[in-house]
Design an enzyme around this catalytic site. Structure first.
Site, mmCIF file in Angstrom:
data_model
loop_
_atom_site.group_PDB
_atom_site.id
_atom_site.type_symbol
_atom_site.label_atom_id
_atom_site.label_comp_id
_atom_site.label_asym_id
_atom_site.label_seq_id
_atom_site.Cartn_x
_atom_site.Cartn_y
_atom_site.Cartn_z
ATOM 1 N N GLU A 299 8.054 -16.864 43.520
ATOM 2 C CA GLU A 299 7.462 -18.054 42.878
ATOM 3 C C GLU A 299 8.435 -19.190 43.132
ATOM 4 O OE1 GLU A 299 4.626 -18.205 41.393
ATOM 5 O OE2 GLU A 299 4.137 -16.143 40.913
ATOM 6 N N CYS B 9 7.925 -26.625 38.170
ATOM 7 C CA CYS B 9 7.663 -26.249 39.565
ATOM 8 C C CYS B 9 6.341 -26.819 40.045
ATOM 9 C CB CYS B 9 7.651 -24.734 39.695
ATOM 10 S SG CYS B 9 6.567 -23.949 38.491
HETATM 11 P P1 NAD Z 1 17.622 -21.575 42.273
HETATM 12 O O1 NAD Z 1 16.945 -21.143 43.507
HETATM 13 O O2 NAD Z 1 18.839 -22.397 42.376
HETATM 14 O O3 NAD Z 1 18.027 -20.310 41.372
HETATM 15 C C1 NAD Z 1 17.063 -19.375 40.919
HETATM 16 C C2 NAD Z 1 17.767 -18.075 40.565
HETATM 17 O O4 NAD Z 1 18.271 -17.492 41.757
HETATM 18 C C3 NAD Z 1 18.959 -18.238 39.634
HETATM 19 O O5 NAD Z 1 18.984 -17.176 38.709
HETATM 20 C C4 NAD Z 1 20.142 -18.150 40.583
HETATM 21 O O6 NAD Z 1 21.326 -17.726 39.971
HETATM 22 C C5 NAD Z 1 19.625 -17.118 41.567
HETATM 23 N N1 NAD Z 1 20.287 -17.112 42.873
HETATM 24 C C6 NAD Z 1 20.937 -18.116 43.496
HETATM 25 N N2 NAD Z 1 21.412 -17.697 44.701
HETATM 26 C C7 NAD Z 1 21.030 -16.411 44.844
HETATM 27 C C8 NAD Z 1 21.186 -15.442 45.865
HETATM 28 N N3 NAD Z 1 21.848 -15.707 46.993
HETATM 29 N N4 NAD Z 1 20.652 -14.212 45.691
HETATM 30 C C9 NAD Z 1 19.960 -13.919 44.562
HETATM 31 N N5 NAD Z 1 19.787 -14.801 43.543
HETATM 32 C C10 NAD Z 1 20.308 -16.035 43.686
HETATM 33 O O7 NAD Z 1 16.487 -22.305 41.401
HETATM 34 P P2 NAD Z 1 16.690 -23.078 40.033
HETATM 35 O O8 NAD Z 1 17.402 -24.351 40.356
HETATM 36 O O9 NAD Z 1 17.238 -22.172 38.998
HETATM 37 O O10 NAD Z 1 15.193 -23.378 39.611
HETATM 38 C C11 NAD Z 1 14.489 -24.470 40.052
HETATM 39 C C12 NAD Z 1 13.534 -24.086 41.155
HETATM 40 O O11 NAD Z 1 12.661 -23.041 40.692
HETATM 41 C C13 NAD Z 1 12.624 -25.222 41.574
HETATM 42 O O12 NAD Z 1 12.519 -25.264 42.970
HETATM 43 C C14 NAD Z 1 11.286 -24.843 40.927
HETATM 44 O O13 NAD Z 1 10.169 -25.399 41.583
HETATM 45 C C15 NAD Z 1 11.316 -23.352 41.014
HETATM 46 N N6 NAD Z 1 10.408 -22.754 40.026
HETATM 47 C C16 NAD Z 1 9.246 -22.185 40.476
HETATM 48 C C17 NAD Z 1 8.333 -21.651 39.564
HETATM 49 C C18 NAD Z 1 7.027 -21.052 40.019
HETATM 50 O O14 NAD Z 1 6.349 -20.451 39.204
HETATM 51 N N7 NAD Z 1 6.639 -21.194 41.260
HETATM 52 C C19 NAD Z 1 8.622 -21.687 38.185
HETATM 53 C C20 NAD Z 1 9.831 -22.259 37.776
HETATM 54 C C21 NAD Z 1 10.715 -22.789 38.706
#
Ligand code: NAD
Length: 503
Positions: free
Chosen positions: A260, A294
């Site tokens: 997502e 998102c």
């Molecule tokens: P992010 O990608 O920075 O982090 C998401 C998660 O991934 C965090 O828990 C982070 O610690 C983890 N992570 C980071 N690097 C990783 C790696 N190498 N391996 C595994 N895990 C890792 O995103 P964010 O800044 O926390 O959230 C914002 C983003 O999430 C926006 O782009 C938003 O659109 C998206 N989002 C999407 C939905 C949806 O339903 N489509 C819902 C909420 C947020």
């Protein structure tokens, strides 16, 4: 007054556990910039222990304690969790307001949704038993075949910070309902309420190892989960950039993933709308949750004949949105989650200016707030398709606008994005709404509204917004594996050896 958050440890195998390296990450209140506590920072050693605990939870008593227990057994725990979340709602809402800057009212709605989501998947867990062993019609009466749906196994759940406990719940509740054991890795920017969920699980006596919660940095605690050979599936919510890394790491082990990811969703406003109603949905669709949604409809595609009157309203109303500490009564817009995110949003705005766009309102820190990561609701016009502000997800309270003159042009603009998460269509002509909703490439289309989200309906995107669907029955399927069982039921020998012609 400084408010602090409870000090917690990792939650592994039903117990609080200090992280192997004893490291902690500060929790910063984004409206005051003060440190209000810290969370444990897990590393691969802790992930290893958590995965072990989850595997043991699945095999205990030959799986009869959890994975193959009656759905009603799992439902009982899910309902108990829902009840405790409701009891703790005032505290949990406050903690989210402090942890990620969400206005208190909105954080309280989220807690209702969290409890509702656990209740909903409790019902689905109960209904699952009746759907087991569904017969498959075969063309030969010497065989019978049926289908079992079994838990995928140990699942790694990685969640973002914008709806900290709700996004985690969208994964935890169906995973547990399906009979999986899970390791949740919440965002390092907002883990506080997920650690409170751990405390709730401890209090309701959830069997040890069924849900483990490891907080920490993405590369240190999330990545080892993705590459662990004993984690059977990864469900990820976050940015498209991280989602892509997760997918390629999982591909090395041919591990299933559901993703997502981000979005740059359009809202198309036609000329026949009620201007006031359409303006409210436009503002809500982009500025709710401080613009960190998102599915935020952050590209306004506006019929040229109403552009002046509509934008006048948007600007006037945007200036009246109450921006304050999220705990203050009536707050509608709090700070964005972190200093890094604040800088990133202001950079998007300055790049738009330097590329020739016009900042119609906002664009800076509100004058009355000297501290905190606050950004004014910002509306940007004179946007063209090559600009960064049109193409990339900002994840802040920033709306960009383009006008159109025909339905075809509106559809073309709406689809002019590498993302495909949400879209909104506003018009009094419902036939037109239906046509446009079919033509837009997105996982969710709202008609005459933007953003409402129901636990029962599927959620997810296309293109760079990811794949797989959460919520509803689709959310449960994410954690189930389909097994074909085929039985030979004839009394006659198969006959391959004795009479090859039979084959
Ligand atoms: P992010 O990608 O920075 O982090 C998401 C998660 O991934 C965090 O828990 C982070 O610690 C983890 N992570 C980071 N690097 C990783 C790696 N190498 N391996 C595994 N895990 C890792 O995103 P964010 O800044 O926390 O959230 C914002 C983003 O999430 C926006 O782009 C938003 O659109 C998206 N989002 C999407 C939905 C949806 O339903 N489509 C819902 C909420 C947020």
């Amino acid at each position: 007054m400084t408010i602090s958050v409870p000090s917690r440890m990792l939650f592994i195998d039903g117990q609080w556990r200090e992280p192997a390296l004893k490291k902690r990450i500060p929790v910063i209140n984004p409206s005051t910039e003060e440190v209000v506590g810290d969370i444990p920072a897990a590393t691969s050693e802790d992930v290893e222990i958590a995965v072990d605990a989850a595997r043991r939870a699945l095999s205990r008593n030959n799986g009869k304690d959890w994975a193959y227990a009656p759905g009603a057994t799992r439902a009982k725990y899910l309902r108990a969790i829902a009840t405790k979340i409701t009891e703790r709602k005032p505290l949990l809402a406050k903690l989210e307001a402090i942890d990620c800057g969400k206005p208190l009212d909105e954080a309280a709605w989220d807690m209702d949704d969290v409890a509702g989501c656990f209740e909903y998947y409790a019902d689905l867990a109960e209904q699952l038993d009746a759907k087991q062993n569904a017969p498959v019609s075969l063309p030969m009466d010497t065989f019978k075949s049926y289908v079992r749906k079994e838990p995928i196994g140990v699942v790694g759940l990685i969640s973002p910070w914008n709806y900290p406990l709700l996004m985690a719940t969208w994964k935890v509740a169906p995973a547990l309902a399906a009979g999986c054991a899970a390791i949740l890795k919440p965002s390092e920017l907002a883990s506080v309420t997920c650690l409170e969920l751990a405390d709730v699980c401890r209090e309701v006596g959830l069997p040890a190892g069924v849900l483990n919660i490891v907080t920490g940095l993405g590369p240190e605690a999330g990545a080892p989960l993705v590459t662990h050979p004993h984690v059977d599936k990864i469900a990820f919510t976050g940015s498209s950039a991280t989602g892509s890394k997760v997918m390629s790491a999982a591909a090395q082990l041919v591990k299933p993933v559901s993703l997502e990811l981000g979005g740059k969703s359009p809202i198309v406003v036609f000329e026949d709308v009620d201007l006031d109603k359409a303006a409210e949905w436009t503002l809500f669709g982009c500025f709710w949750t401080n613009g960190q949604i998102c599915s935020a409809t952050s590209r306004l595609i506006l019929h040229e004949s109403i552009a002046v009157a509509f934008l006048d309203r948007l600007v006037k109303w945007s200036k009246n949105i109450k921006i304050s500490d999220p705990l203050e009564e009536g707050c509608r817009l709090g700070p964005v989650v972190s200093g890094g995110q604040y800088e990133k949003i202001l950079k998007f705005i300055s790049t738009a200016k330097s590329e020739g766009a016009t900042i119609l309102c906002g664009g800076d820190r509100p004058k009355h707030l000297k501290k905190g990561f606050f950004v004014e609701p910002t509306i940007i016009t004179d946007v063209n398709r090559s600009m960064q502000i049109w193409k990339e997800e900002v994840f802040g309270p920033v709306l960009c606008v383009k006008t159109f003159s025909s339905e075809e042009e509106a559809i073309e603009l709406a689809n002019d994005s590498p993302y495909g998460l949400g879209a909104a269509v506003i018009s009094n002509d419902l036939e037109r709404c239906d046509r446009v909703s079919r033509a837009i490439h997105a996982g969710i289309v709202w008609i005459n509204c933007s953003q409402p989200c129901f636990t029962q309906a599927p959620w997810g995107g296309n293109k760079r917004s990811g794949f797989g669907r959460e919520l509803g029955e689709w959310g449960l399927e994410n954690y189930l594996s389909v097994k074909q069982v085929t039985q030979y039921i004839s009394n006659d020998p198969w006959g391959w050896y004795q009479s090859p012609s039979k084959l």
